[in-house]
Structure formats: C-alpha cells, structure tokens
Write a protein that holds these residues in place. Structure first.
Motif, short mmCIF file in Angstrom:
data_model
loop_
_atom_site.label_atom_id
_atom_site.label_comp_id
_atom_site.label_asym_id
_atom_site.label_seq_id
_atom_site.Cartn_x
_atom_site.Cartn_y
_atom_site.Cartn_z
N ILE A 82 1.00 -1.03 -0.41
CA ILE A 82 -0.18 0.09 -0.26
C ILE A 82 1.42 1.25 0.16
N GLU A 83 0.29 1.92 -1.10
CA GLU A 83 1.72 3.55 -0.75
C GLU A 83 0.84 4.14 -0.54
N ASP A 84 -0.31 5.06 -0.60
CA ASP A 84 -1.02 6.22 0.47
C ASP A 84 -2.04 5.31 0.51
N ILE A 85 -2.52 6.07 1.42
CA ILE A 85 -4.29 6.36 1.65
C ILE A 85 -4.83 7.47 1.92
N TRP A 86 -6.22 7.29 1.50
CA TRP A 86 -6.23 8.95 1.64
C TRP A 86 -8.36 8.59 2.73
N LEU A 87 -8.60 9.75 3.42
CA LEU A 87 -10.16 9.43 3.73
C LEU A 87 -10.96 11.16 3.69
N ASP A 88 -11.61 10.58 3.20
CA ASP A 88 -11.92 11.82 1.91
C ASP A 88 -11.68 12.68 2.37
N GLY A 89 -9.77 12.35 1.33
CA GLY A 89 -9.14 13.65 0.51
C GLY A 89 -7.94 13.83 0.72
N ARG A 90 -8.01 12.88 2.62
CA ARG A 90 -7.15 13.57 3.44
C ARG A 90 -6.29 12.25 3.42
N PRO A 91 -4.84 12.65 3.70
CA PRO A 91 -3.92 11.96 3.58
C PRO A 91 -4.46 11.18 5.36
N VAL A 92 -3.92 9.59 5.37
CA VAL A 92 -3.84 8.96 6.01
C VAL A 92 -3.34 7.74 6.00
N GLY A 93 -3.05 6.97 7.38
CA GLY A 93 -2.47 6.12 8.19
C GLY A 93 -2.99 4.47 9.17
N GLU A 94 -2.32 4.10 9.45
CA GLU A 94 -3.10 3.40 10.61
C GLU A 94 -3.58 4.27 11.70
N ILE A 95 -2.78 5.86 12.29
CA ILE A 95 -3.54 6.06 12.98
C ILE A 95 -4.77 6.75 12.79
N GLY A 96 -4.99 7.83 11.66
CA GLY A 96 -5.98 8.45 11.67
C GLY A 96 -6.73 7.21 11.16
N LEU A 97 -7.10 6.61 10.73
CA LEU A 97 -8.25 6.00 10.34
C LEU A 97 -8.47 5.31 11.09
N ALA A 98 -7.72 5.08 11.80
CA ALA A 98 -8.22 3.84 13.93
C ALA A 98 -9.20 5.39 14.56
N HIS A 99 -8.29 6.30 14.81
CA HIS A 99 -9.03 7.32 15.15
C HIS A 99 -10.26 7.81 15.27
N ALA A 100 -10.63 8.07 13.03
CA ALA A 100 -11.77 8.38 12.73
C ALA A 100 -12.59 7.25 12.88
N THR A 101 -12.88 6.26 12.71
CA THR A 101 -13.62 5.14 13.58
C THR A 101 -14.01 4.61 14.23
N ALA A 102 -13.03 4.77 15.31
CA ALA A 102 -13.28 4.78 17.05
C ALA A 102 -14.67 5.73 17.06
N ALA A 103 -14.06 7.21 16.69
CA ALA A 103 -14.73 8.00 16.92
C ALA A 103 -16.33 8.02 16.48
N ALA A 104 -16.24 7.37 15.52
CA ALA A 104 -18.02 6.83 14.32
C ALA A 104 -18.21 6.15 15.24
N LEU A 105 -17.96 5.80 16.30
CA LEU A 105 -18.57 4.73 16.83
C LEU A 105 -18.99 5.49 18.35
N GLY A 106 -18.23 6.99 18.46
CA GLY A 106 -18.86 7.89 19.41
C GLY A 106 -17.61 7.31 20.73
N VAL A 107 -16.88 6.67 20.53
CA VAL A 107 -15.67 6.30 21.44
C VAL A 107 -14.39 7.20 21.44
N PRO A 108 -13.86 7.97 22.10
CA PRO A 108 -12.66 8.93 21.99
C PRO A 108 -11.36 8.12 21.90
N VAL A 109 -9.98 8.59 21.09
CA VAL A 109 -8.55 7.93 21.60
C VAL A 109 -8.02 9.07 22.24
N VAL A 110 -7.90 8.51 23.59
CA VAL A 110 -7.29 9.81 24.44
C VAL A 110 -5.68 9.89 24.46
#
Length: 268
Positions: A114-142
C-alpha cells in the motif's frame, strides 16, 4: 509493535527475527504500563487487542492480570476488534507513522504493497483511520505511544490526544531510544492523566466517508474492482464510499484479498 520502546528493525517485530522474542517482552511492558495507568484512573474493564502481524505477539502470561486479551486472526475489525460504543476510551500503544513518512518502520498496513491512503481526500495511515473509526463509534482516542513521527501524526490529526514518544527517529530503521523505564513511566502517567476527568465522547456518526487506496501494482486493485461499491481512479488506485466503521471492515477485506495475491515482505 513498530512503535514499542526499543524496537527499530524488522528483526525486532517479525516472528523468526533474531530479536523478536525480546520484542514481544518489550511490547508487553509498554502495554502493561498503559494498563496500570488506566487502573490508576479508575478503569474497571480493560480489553487489549493484539493487532500486529500474526496478532499473537503478546503472550497471555506476560499481560497484566486485570486485562483481557483478544488474540489471533483473522479479525474483521483489525486494530479495533472488540471495540464498541460501550467503551469510554481507546488507547493506542506501539503505533507507527504512515507510508512515506520519515518514521521508524513507517508503512500503512501492508509494508510497501500500500503506497498511500486517503480518507475524504486527507492523507491517512493506521493512526488516522483507527481514530476516525473509533470516533464514528462514539469512542474517543485519548493516548498514543510510538516514535516522534507517529506522535506528530496523531497530534496533527487530533491535538487533544496525549502523545508519548518512546523513541526519536533517525531513519526508517534507526532511532534514539528513550530509556525503557522512563518511557514506561511516561506511558503510565499519560494514560492515567488522559482518563481523569472522563474524556468527552464524540457523537456517534452515520455520515458517509470515502476511502481511497493507491497500491504498489495493478494486481490488487484490478481484483478488488470485482467487489460491489469499489471503483477505480486509475490503474493502481481504488476507492469506496460508506459509513465508518463498515468502511473500515471493508478495508480489512481488501487487505485479506491483497495478502492472498502478494507475498512481499513488509519492510523491503
């Protein structure tokens, strides 16, 4: 495991590597420091998900006795296996920077496949994608631990997250290491502080998001175009739109397909 205290090379984090067994012990110590911090803050239930490589890196006997462990694969939700909106917070231990970033063992999920990933046009890796998914569940990354590049990536994504650097990248396979005892004291303190008072919860989201992935070759994306909802941007880049966390789960299917088609080592 790439962002664990003291680890800098594939031999530290891959089964069969000359220092992998030592790496497993280092991983357990970082995780246990986070567990102690959560307990100090009053946590009454702690679930640890081993999500690196074979997902059997943590030896159950090494884990703090107050924590439960999700171990083995496949996991439908990869790094977020077991996470539901019933949890008050998520802590990310041992994370690394995304593909192309100047961090220790940096990559995005599948080495150089995997060379690159974007979430809604924003460059993202494992960190951002995990954060966004947790947030969608209503769980904060602290809190998050890793090298300074991973911490910077987390802070850019969400500056409210307590980021704890356990090493400072000199190159992809070299770093200045924080003393192990000092790093674990910092992890424990940061997790405890991040949980008191109780962190604010994001509102669960049903909004749609678009995930775009550019692959190293055309083989994987061409195959994935056979899945409903997957479209091509070009010969190596595909996208899909849907709600998180379902989109995250679909991405896990993409990776399982990719793994069946490729046999490349992750840290070439």
């Amino acid at each position: 495991m790439e962002g664990i205290t003291g680890l800098v090379d594939a031999d530290d984090v891959q089964p069969g590597g000359r220092d992998y067994e030592r790496g497993r012990s280092m991983m357990a110590e970082d995780v246990n420091a986070a567990v102690r911090g959560a307990l100090a803050a009053g946590a009454h239930e702690i679930l640890v998900n081993d999500a690196h490589g074979p997902m059997r890196n943590l030896r159950p006997d090494d884990l703090h006795p107050r924590a439960r462990l999700v171990r083995g694969k496949p996991k439908q939700m990869i790094m977020l296996e077991g996470l539901t909106g019933e949890y008050d917070a998520m802590v990310c231990i041992g994370y690394h920077a995304r593909a192309g970033a100047p961090g220790v063992l940096s990559h995005s999920f599948m080495g150089h496949e995997i060379e690159d990933i974007w979430l809604d046009g924003r460059p993202v890796g494992e960190i951002g994608l995990a954060h966004a998914t947790a947030a969608a569940l209503g769980v904060p990354v602290v809190a998050l631990t890793g090298d300074d590049a991973a911490c910077a990536e987390m802070t850019e994504w969400d500056p409210s997250v307590a980021a704890v650097p356990v090493k400072y990248a000199h190159d992809r396979f070299a770093a200045e290491l924080r003393p192990a005892g000092e790093a674990r004291t910092a992890i424990e303190a940061a997790v405890a502080a991040a949980l008191v008072p109780a962190p604010p919860r994001p509102a669960p989201s049903v909004a749609e998001a678009t995930l775009t992935v550019r692959w190293q070759s055309t083989t994987v994306p061409t195959t994935l175009l056979g899945l409903p909802g997957v479209t091509a941007e070009n010969g190596r880049t595909i996208r899909a739109t849907g709600q998180l966390p379902s989109l995250y789960r679909q991405f896990g299917v993409w990776m399982r397909v990719a793994a069946s088609l490729t046999g490349q080592a992750p840290y070439c």
